[in-house]
Every structure is written in C-alpha cells, then in structure tokens.
Design a protein around this motif. Sequence first.
Motif, short mmCIF file in Angstrom:
data_model
loop_
_atom_site.label_atom_id
_atom_site.label_comp_id
_atom_site.label_asym_id
_atom_site.label_seq_id
_atom_site.Cartn_x
_atom_site.Cartn_y
_atom_site.Cartn_z
N ILE A 117 55.37 13.78 44.41
CA ILE A 117 54.36 13.23 43.50
C ILE A 117 54.91 13.01 42.10
O ILE A 117 54.49 12.07 41.40
CB ILE A 117 53.09 14.12 43.47
CG1 ILE A 117 51.89 13.33 42.93
CG2 ILE A 117 53.33 15.39 42.67
CD1 ILE A 117 51.49 12.14 43.76
N MET A 121 54.59 9.46 40.24
CA MET A 121 53.93 9.31 38.94
C MET A 121 54.81 8.59 37.92
O MET A 121 54.30 8.12 36.90
CB MET A 121 53.53 10.69 38.40
CG MET A 121 52.41 11.34 39.18
SD MET A 121 51.98 12.99 38.54
CE MET A 121 51.15 12.55 37.01
N ARG A 125 53.28 1.18 38.66
CA ARG A 125 52.06 0.75 39.37
C ARG A 125 52.29 0.94 40.87
O ARG A 125 53.38 1.32 41.30
CB ARG A 125 51.74 -0.73 39.08
CG ARG A 125 52.78 -1.71 39.59
CD ARG A 125 52.52 -3.12 39.12
NE ARG A 125 52.62 -3.21 37.68
CZ ARG A 125 53.78 -3.37 37.02
NH1 ARG A 125 54.92 -3.44 37.70
NH2 ARG A 125 53.80 -3.45 35.74
N TRP A 127 50.98 3.07 43.17
CA TRP A 127 51.18 4.41 43.73
C TRP A 127 50.68 4.51 45.17
O TRP A 127 51.37 5.05 46.03
CB TRP A 127 50.44 5.44 42.87
CG TRP A 127 50.99 5.66 41.51
CD1 TRP A 127 51.94 4.92 40.86
CD2 TRP A 127 50.61 6.71 40.61
NE1 TRP A 127 52.17 5.44 39.61
CE2 TRP A 127 51.37 6.54 39.43
CE3 TRP A 127 49.70 7.76 40.68
CZ2 TRP A 127 51.24 7.38 38.34
CZ3 TRP A 127 49.57 8.61 39.60
CH2 TRP A 127 50.34 8.42 38.44
N HIS A 152 46.10 11.83 47.25
CA HIS A 152 45.83 10.63 46.43
C HIS A 152 45.35 9.47 47.30
O HIS A 152 44.45 8.73 46.91
CB HIS A 152 47.08 10.25 45.64
CG HIS A 152 46.80 9.29 44.52
ND1 HIS A 152 45.83 9.54 43.56
CD2 HIS A 152 47.32 8.08 44.21
CE1 HIS A 152 45.79 8.53 42.70
NE2 HIS A 152 46.68 7.63 43.09
N ARG A 187 43.48 8.70 35.66
CA ARG A 187 43.62 7.60 36.62
C ARG A 187 45.07 7.15 36.68
O ARG A 187 45.82 7.27 35.71
CB ARG A 187 42.74 6.42 36.19
CG ARG A 187 41.25 6.71 36.32
CD ARG A 187 40.41 5.51 35.95
NE ARG A 187 38.99 5.81 36.15
CZ ARG A 187 38.01 4.97 35.86
NH1 ARG A 187 38.29 3.78 35.33
NH2 ARG A 187 36.76 5.32 36.09
N ASP A 188 45.45 6.61 37.84
CA ASP A 188 46.79 6.07 37.98
C ASP A 188 46.86 4.69 37.34
O ASP A 188 45.83 4.16 36.86
CB ASP A 188 47.21 6.09 39.46
CG ASP A 188 46.53 5.03 40.32
OD1 ASP A 188 45.87 4.11 39.79
OD2 ASP A 188 46.65 5.11 41.57
N PRO A 189 48.04 4.05 37.29
CA PRO A 189 48.15 2.76 36.60
C PRO A 189 47.29 1.66 37.19
O PRO A 189 47.03 0.64 36.52
CB PRO A 189 49.64 2.43 36.74
CG PRO A 189 50.32 3.74 36.89
CD PRO A 189 49.36 4.58 37.69
N ASP A 190 46.84 1.81 38.43
CA ASP A 190 45.99 0.81 39.06
C ASP A 190 44.51 1.13 38.93
O ASP A 190 43.66 0.47 39.54
CB ASP A 190 46.37 0.67 40.54
CG ASP A 190 47.81 0.23 40.72
OD1 ASP A 190 48.19 -0.80 40.13
OD2 ASP A 190 48.57 0.94 41.41
N ARG A 192 42.95 4.06 39.74
CA ARG A 192 42.40 4.99 40.73
C ARG A 192 42.47 6.41 40.20
O ARG A 192 43.53 6.87 39.77
CB ARG A 192 43.17 4.89 42.04
CG ARG A 192 43.00 3.57 42.80
CD ARG A 192 43.72 3.66 44.13
NE ARG A 192 43.41 2.54 45.00
CZ ARG A 192 44.24 1.53 45.26
NH1 ARG A 192 45.43 1.50 44.68
NH2 ARG A 192 43.89 0.56 46.08
N ASP A 193 41.35 7.13 40.25
CA ASP A 193 41.34 8.53 39.83
C ASP A 193 42.28 9.34 40.72
O ASP A 193 42.34 9.14 41.94
CB ASP A 193 39.92 9.11 39.93
CG ASP A 193 38.96 8.48 38.93
OD1 ASP A 193 39.44 7.88 37.94
OD2 ASP A 193 37.75 8.59 39.13
N TYR A 194 42.99 10.28 40.10
CA TYR A 194 43.92 11.10 40.85
C TYR A 194 43.19 11.88 41.95
O TYR A 194 42.14 12.48 41.71
CB TYR A 194 44.58 12.14 39.95
CG TYR A 194 45.56 11.64 38.93
CD1 TYR A 194 45.83 10.29 38.76
CD2 TYR A 194 46.25 12.54 38.12
CE1 TYR A 194 46.74 9.84 37.82
CE2 TYR A 194 47.17 12.12 37.17
CZ TYR A 194 47.41 10.77 37.02
OH TYR A 194 48.31 10.35 36.09
#
Length: 318
Positions: A117, A121, A125, A127, A152, A187-190, A192-194
Amino acid sequence: MIATEAARLRERCQQLLDAFSSRPEFSHVSSLAVSIDGHVLVEERLRGQGVADTFSVTKTVLATLLGAAVGDGLIEDLDDPVGALLGLPATHPAAEHTWRHLLTQTRGCVTDGAWDIDEVMALPRGWVDHLLAAPQLCPPGTTFRYDNGGAHVLGAALSTVVGRPLSAYAEERLFAPLGIDEWVWPRDPDGRDYGFGHLRLSPEALRRFGELWLGLGTWRGQSLVPEAYVREMVRAHSAGGPPEGTAHGFLTWVDRGYFFAGGWAGQHVVVVPSARAVVVTTGDPGFDPGPPPTDRMPPNWRPGLDLVRTHLLPLLLP
C-alpha cells in the motif's frame, strides 16, 4: 456491575495509565477508554490530537458500513462478484472476487512489492486499477493474507453500490446516529475514500463503534446494521495471521472470548461480550504519509493492547 468490581477495574485502569506514562515502550499511547454496558468507566487522553488517524481500524468501520448497505438492501448476497461494479470484463482474473473474499482478506492476490500500500500511495492516480491488476497467487477464498489493497478495492465497490463517497454514506448511516460529528476520511487521487486506513476519529467515536459492535448493530435502541451481519462479521472465518496474530472475521480480529478492531501504532477497540465491555486504546505515532512515510515511534514500542490483555482482560473474561 457491582461497586467493588467497578472499583477494581478503575484501579487496573489507573495502573495502565501509569505504565503508559512511565514506560518508554508505551510512550506513544495517547488514550484509554473503558465502558461497561454503555456506561463510561474510564476515558482518559494522555497526548495527541482529539481526532486522529485510526490506521487499519478503518477497515472494521468499512466492514460495518458494508453491513449498513446490506441492511438497506443494496447488497443482496455477499457471494456476488464485485468486478463488474469496477468495470472489469468477465475474463479478468479479479472479476470473480466477491464481497466475502474482500471482507475476509482471502482474494488471494500479491500484496507486497509494487502492490504494497505504501508503493500504491506513491502513484499519482489509478490506485484501484493498479490493485485490481495484482497477480493471483491462489484461488480466491482459500488463504488469508493481510490485504490493504483488497480493502481499498472493497471501499471502491461499496461506494459504487451506494452511489456516493463512503464518507457521505457513513455520515448518514453511522456517524450521525452515533453522535460522531468530527471525522476526516482521506481520498485517493481519483476521489475515492480510503478503504484500508487513515480514517481520523476521536477515541470517543471509537468507543461508540465498539458499543455498536457490542450491541450487534444496535446502538441506544436504534438498529444501524443487521444483527445477522454483525454476528458474521465478528466470528472467525479463518485462522488469520499477521499483523494481529489472531483469527479473522470480516475485517475484524477474533480471539478467545473477545473480538477487536486493530490498527498500527496501537489503535485497538476491544469488545468483550460476556462482560458487556468495550476497551479502547489509541497511539500517537507522529505519522507522515509522505511519500516516503515517516513516524516518530519509540524504539521497541508495544501496543497498549499488551497491557490490556495482562491487566484488564483477566477481570473481564469468564
């Protein structure tokens, strides 16, 4: 609980607090909370921020949120594959992974190297797409392997089903009913909440989650998650393994006479059904996700759970 038992528990809790303050290996421990049947016996903060990183306790919150979706009729069968929800063709190796595989951490994929992970991270983008491409090591459903990436992916699939970010659904279905009004869900770069970690909650909020799990999905008379689902969530589905070294349910750890949510640096929410007890410990590791990730943990650190097991659980377990 009779007065003498409560006094003994408070005395043991004070011993823990003294140890957390004086012993170097526990110098990162930031709070201790104990409730019996919903009544707070001890709630002490030693250091750190009020709303802090819960690390992998996030996974157990995610499993709980998925249970709310089951209760809302949005997920009919935990053995349904989730690949189509994430745009995978039927021929893709990950297309057959089910809700149950992801909840039990048995999707059977590579979880280290490029799919660790921390490596994921660092990507700018994509993920989830990267995690879905992890090589398959064994048939899904056969082998437990601690799987941040799978959590995830699970969060991404759940967000698709509920039609909004995990945080928005959690605010409506869990946080607001539990009286939790302070939280941060990265949130990830797209966008989406982790699903795997880093949800920020207070120790008080963790205690309330513990009381929800103790109530098998009901908190203060309000059913938030179906009882049948919570019973499945907190029972052993495999022998589990690292990092907690106990049996494993649905993103939940199961030991003899109790179950718990666990996260790095000593984040633990322990539920002892026979004693109607919830015990919370948190740690403040001075973590910076980077990349590269860094922390200020003391050498040879130990989780507060170590002292909970030796000092409190003997009083709580039959």
